[in-house]
Design an enzyme around this catalytic site. Structure first.
Site, PDB file in Angstrom:
ATOM      1  N   GLY A  55       0.923  -1.258  -0.123  1.00  0.00           N
ATOM      2  CA  GLY A  55      -0.004   0.192   0.070  1.00  0.00           C
ATOM      3  C   GLY A  55       0.884   1.357  -0.137  1.00  0.00           C
ATOM      4  O   GLY A  55       2.053   1.035   0.152  1.00  0.00           O
ATOM      5  N   CYS A  82       5.068  -6.255   2.071  1.00  0.00           N
ATOM      6  CA  CYS A  82       5.161  -5.130   2.402  1.00  0.00           C
ATOM      7  C   CYS A  82       4.310  -4.047   3.432  1.00  0.00           C
ATOM      8  O   CYS A  82       4.459  -4.557   4.615  1.00  0.00           O
ATOM      9  CB  CYS A  82       5.284  -4.286   0.916  1.00  0.00           C
ATOM     10  SG  CYS A  82       6.144  -2.627   1.122  1.00  0.00           S
ATOM     11  N   TYR A  83       3.459  -3.457   2.906  1.00  0.00           N
ATOM     12  CA  TYR A  83       2.439  -2.858   4.159  1.00  0.00           C
ATOM     13  C   TYR A  83       1.724  -3.736   4.593  1.00  0.00           C
ATOM     14  O   TYR A  83       1.536  -3.592   5.791  1.00  0.00           O
ATOM     15  CB  TYR A  83       1.584  -1.884   3.212  1.00  0.00           C
ATOM     16  CG  TYR A  83       0.646  -1.238   3.932  1.00  0.00           C
ATOM     17  CD1 TYR A  83       0.924   0.234   4.692  1.00  0.00           C
ATOM     18  CD2 TYR A  83      -0.565  -1.544   4.270  1.00  0.00           C
ATOM     19  CE1 TYR A  83       0.029   0.690   5.267  1.00  0.00           C
ATOM     20  CE2 TYR A  83      -1.500  -1.025   5.147  1.00  0.00           C
ATOM     21  CZ  TYR A  83      -1.048   0.402   5.791  1.00  0.00           C
ATOM     22  OH  TYR A  83      -2.219   1.021   6.329  1.00  0.00           O
ATOM     23  N   HIS A 170       8.727  -7.367  -2.837  1.00  0.00           N
ATOM     24  CA  HIS A 170       7.491  -7.660  -3.712  1.00  0.00           C
ATOM     25  C   HIS A 170       7.644  -9.031  -4.465  1.00  0.00           C
ATOM     26  O   HIS A 170       8.079  -8.836  -5.410  1.00  0.00           O
ATOM     27  CB  HIS A 170       7.320  -6.354  -4.602  1.00  0.00           C
ATOM     28  CG  HIS A 170       6.653  -5.247  -3.599  1.00  0.00           C
ATOM     29  ND1 HIS A 170       5.343  -4.997  -3.421  1.00  0.00           N
ATOM     30  CD2 HIS A 170       7.523  -4.393  -2.959  1.00  0.00           C
ATOM     31  CE1 HIS A 170       5.339  -3.915  -2.723  1.00  0.00           C
ATOM     32  NE2 HIS A 170       6.419  -3.633  -2.398  1.00  0.00           N
ATOM     33  N   GLU A 172       5.384 -10.205  -6.222  1.00  0.00           N
ATOM     34  CA  GLU A 172       4.557 -10.341  -7.530  1.00  0.00           C
ATOM     35  C   GLU A 172       5.461  -9.565  -8.522  1.00  0.00           C
ATOM     36  O   GLU A 172       4.757  -9.881  -9.903  1.00  0.00           O
ATOM     37  CB  GLU A 172       3.395  -9.592  -7.396  1.00  0.00           C
ATOM     38  CG  GLU A 172       3.396  -8.272  -7.018  1.00  0.00           C
ATOM     39  CD  GLU A 172       3.842  -7.616  -5.512  1.00  0.00           C
ATOM     40  OE1 GLU A 172       4.370  -8.304  -4.728  1.00  0.00           O
ATOM     41  OE2 GLU A 172       3.449  -6.460  -5.284  1.00  0.00           O
ATOM     42  N   GLY A 225     -14.181  -3.650 -32.851  1.00  0.00           N
ATOM     43  CA  GLY A 225     -13.078  -4.640 -33.618  1.00  0.00           C
ATOM     44  C   GLY A 225     -11.966  -4.909 -32.965  1.00  0.00           C
ATOM     45  O   GLY A 225     -11.300  -5.774 -33.251  1.00  0.00           O
ATOM     46  N   GLY A 226     -11.751  -4.376 -31.613  1.00  0.00           N
ATOM     47  CA  GLY A 226     -10.768  -4.760 -30.875  1.00  0.00           C
ATOM     48  C   GLY A 226     -11.182  -5.937 -29.884  1.00  0.00           C
ATOM     49  O   GLY A 226     -12.150  -6.341 -30.019  1.00  0.00           O
ATOM     50  N   ASP A 228     -10.895  -6.389 -26.585  1.00  0.00           N
ATOM     51  CA  ASP A 228     -11.596  -6.281 -25.184  1.00  0.00           C
ATOM     52  C   ASP A 228     -13.385  -6.149 -25.572  1.00  0.00           C
ATOM     53  O   ASP A 228     -13.815  -7.182 -24.692  1.00  0.00           O
ATOM     54  CB  ASP A 228     -11.244  -4.883 -24.663  1.00  0.00           C
ATOM     55  CG  ASP A 228      -9.546  -5.070 -24.464  1.00  0.00           C
ATOM     56  OD1 ASP A 228      -9.001  -6.184 -24.462  1.00  0.00           O
ATOM     57  OD2 ASP A 228      -9.210  -3.834 -24.249  1.00  0.00           O
ATOM     58  N   SER A 229     -13.711  -5.439 -26.514  1.00  0.00           N
ATOM     59  CA  SER A 229     -14.895  -5.084 -26.596  1.00  0.00           C
ATOM     60  C   SER A 229     -15.571  -6.477 -27.223  1.00  0.00           C
ATOM     61  O   SER A 229     -16.668  -7.136 -26.869  1.00  0.00           O
ATOM     62  CB  SER A 229     -15.472  -3.982 -27.520  1.00  0.00           C
ATOM     63  OG  SER A 229     -14.893  -4.266 -28.824  1.00  0.00           O
ATOM     64  N   LYS A 369      -4.497  -7.816 -20.176  1.00  0.00           N
ATOM     65  CA  LYS A 369      -4.747  -8.039 -21.803  1.00  0.00           C
ATOM     66  C   LYS A 369      -4.644  -9.572 -22.159  1.00  0.00           C
ATOM     67  O   LYS A 369      -5.181 -10.239 -22.709  1.00  0.00           O
ATOM     68  CB  LYS A 369      -3.781  -6.974 -22.388  1.00  0.00           C
ATOM     69  CG  LYS A 369      -4.261  -7.157 -23.927  1.00  0.00           C
ATOM     70  CD  LYS A 369      -4.853  -5.821 -24.199  1.00  0.00           C
ATOM     71  CE  LYS A 369      -5.451  -5.890 -25.580  1.00  0.00           C
ATOM     72  NZ  LYS A 369      -6.333  -4.709 -25.935  1.00  0.00           N
TER      73      LYS A 369
END
Ligand code: XMP
Length: 513
Positions: A55, A82-83, A170, A172, A225-226, A228-229, A369
């Site tokens: 955090g 961490c935090y 960290h 991650e 057309g991408g 994500d949508s 993504k």
């Protein structure tokens, strides 16, 4: 569905998502919950492991987020990062000190307790990534030190009895070389999980959640057309079928063959209700004479909303709007608590008029993504769509520099298509984050046969990147560049030169505008 559920407790900022993503990569289902979540919820949902994220704050800062101390007595294994580690130490009677100076960057972790499950198989030394101000000077009673760095004697601590662990670094981030191993030690050795979760289960869960949210209502989704949508629409279609209407506003600024492909995929293959609005003339008219890039973007955004609004008004009884907001969009809009709708709309939809109100459905909000792509593949979307490079909302208008005209668009489309075709043929497409052609607003002298020419150059841009925030130019084999050049100058009219942009981001951007 009984998944093994691990919860990442989010203390603000953007730390939680990356951890959640790493957990999912290890095939454990993971959700991010706010720090204020009541303890009952952990019991109700049968949470199997808890990760307290990093955090931005110091545990001593005024208003620093805290958790109910009862969390540490639930008997659920906890890993504080961490935090999260500092907070746990403070709550359980350890000594947390504001450091005179923080520690930032790479550090070498020396594993001092290789027998403990958390660091088993790591070390004896391993590179970790540090980023902290406060530090734990003495761990709470019952804890022992598992590892240290030169600057932090308590870099990893644990109480195996209560299954409570903390790391100052960290795990991650990629700079912590064995971060994945550490997280998997926590998940598999300490929480005792199996790790058998799959994307198919993510889909089942989202489909159930979408059905619950939309009920018997109807939803609208704007397809660009991408990726994500496309994935969001397909997921919602699976949940509510014909009660989803997709609106494809074709602004005439797409790449060669793209509009046809959207129609083929969604109308012909998935049999979705697809409204295709060919608004190219309208957009081109609005862009006539405009050369300023910001102005172009504004006009496209404005026209998009107008067309969207006109079409949406024709449809009755639709309360829900599906958006392919993904996690990086959420970050861009100012963190998970910010308004994601604002950013995607900035890119794609913009502000709708007051009286046209929708409830948002955003099933991809937590995904990165590549996870969105994995969902799309699982849903049966064609690879051409799922694996497609990102494409900006304003489309080719920001790749035709200066005024956008049908002639310039035609030149750019042809050159761009050749570029992409050759990249695919060379088997390089998936190694590249984005590749496209740009048409600058200049002409230079060339020679063809005995003729002097005065024509456009084509700029080729191809970059590698993980998130589009930073990027590097792609190292093409010269033969590939040569083939692309030969084909473009040989077959695209009004082009006599091809150049390759080798600028990284920063200082360059990916697009030219
Ligand atoms: P830049 O050019 O800023 O681009 O390095 C970073 C990423 O964002 C994409 N991009 C956009 N995407 N609407 C979008 O949906 C936009 O207006 C827009 N402008 C840039 C760009 O293609 C790259 O992936």
């Amino acid at each position: 569905m009984s998944h093994e559920l691990v919860v990442v407790v989010d203390f603000g900022a953007q730390y939680g998502q990356l951890i959640a993503r790493r957990v999912r990569e290890s095939r454990v289902y993971c959700e991010i919950w706010p720090w204020s979540t009541p303890l009952e919820r952990y019991r109700e949902r049968g949470v199997r492991g808890i990760i307290l994220s990093g955090g931005p704050a110091s545990v001593y800062a005024e208003g620093a987020p805290r958790v109910d101390p009862g969390l540490f007595r639930l008997g659920i294994p906890i890993l504080g990062i961490c935090y999260g580690m500092q907070l746990m130490s403070l709550e359980l009677g350890g000594d947390v000190r504001p450091a005179a100076q923080g520690e930032y960057g790479k550090a070498v972790l020396e594993v001092t307790a290789p027998d403990d499950p958390l660091l088993a198989g790591l070390g004896p030394t391993t590179q970790v990534w540090m980023s902290h101000g406060d530090h734990v000077a003495a761990p709470p009673p019952g804890f022992r030190v598992l590892g240290r760095t030169a600057a932090t004697p308590t870099a990893a601590v644990g109480d195996p009895e209560r299954r409570l662990y903390g790391v100052q670094f960290h795990p991650e981030v990629v700079h912590t070389v064995q971060g994945k191993e550490l997280l998997e030690n926590f998940l598999f050795r300490i929480c005792g999980l199996r790790g058998d979760w799959t994307m198919a289960e993510f889909i089942d869960r989202q489909v159930a959640a979408i059905r619950e949210q939309i009920g018997q209502g109807r939803a609208l989704c704007a397809l660009s057309g991408g990726v994500d949508s496309a994935v969001a629409a397909t997921l919602v279609h699976r949940a509510i079928g014909d009660r989803l209407t997709c609106l494809f506003v074709d602004h005439g600024l797409l790449r060669k063959g793209e509009a046809e492909q959207v129609i083929r995929t969604f109308r012909d293959h998935f049999h979705m209700n697809l409204i295709h609005v060919d608004a190219s003339e309208r957009f081109l008219r609005a862009l006539r004479g405009v050369t300023d890039p910001e102005e172009k973007r504004k006009i496209i955004g404005r026209e998009f909303i107008r067309v969207f609004e006109e079409e949406a008004r024709k449809l009755e009884g639709i309360e829900f709007l599906v958006q392919g907001t993904i996690y990086p969009d959420v970050i861009e809009s100012g963190g998970p608590t910010g308004q994601a709708a604002v950013i995607k709309s900035h890119h794609n939809v913009g502000g709708l008029p007051e009286d046209l109100k929708f409830t948002l459905v955003e099933p991809l909000r937590e995904l990165f993504k590549d996870e969105v792509r994995a969902v799309g593949r699982q849903l049966g979307l064609p690879e051409e769509i799922v694996g497609r490079h990102p494409f900006p909302g304003p489309g080719l208008a920001i790749r035709v520099l200066g005024e956008v005209t049908p002639e310039k668009l035609a030149i750019l489309r042809e050159a761009d298509a050749i570029f992409l075709e050759e990249i695919r043929a060379a088997g390089l497409y998936d190694q590249i984050w984005q590749a496209f052609a740009v048409l600058p607003d200049v002409r230079t002298v060339g020679v063809k046969g005995d003729q002097r020419t005065y024509a456009y150059p084509i700029v080729l841009r191809a970059v590698t990147s993980v998130d589009g925030m930073t990027a590097d130019f792609f190292r093409f084999p010269y033969e590939v560049l040569e083939r692309i050049m030969t084909r473009i100058v040989g077959s695209v009219p009004h082009v006599n030169r091809v150049v390759y942009d080798i600028t990284s981001k920063p200082p360059g951007t990916i697009e030219w505008e």
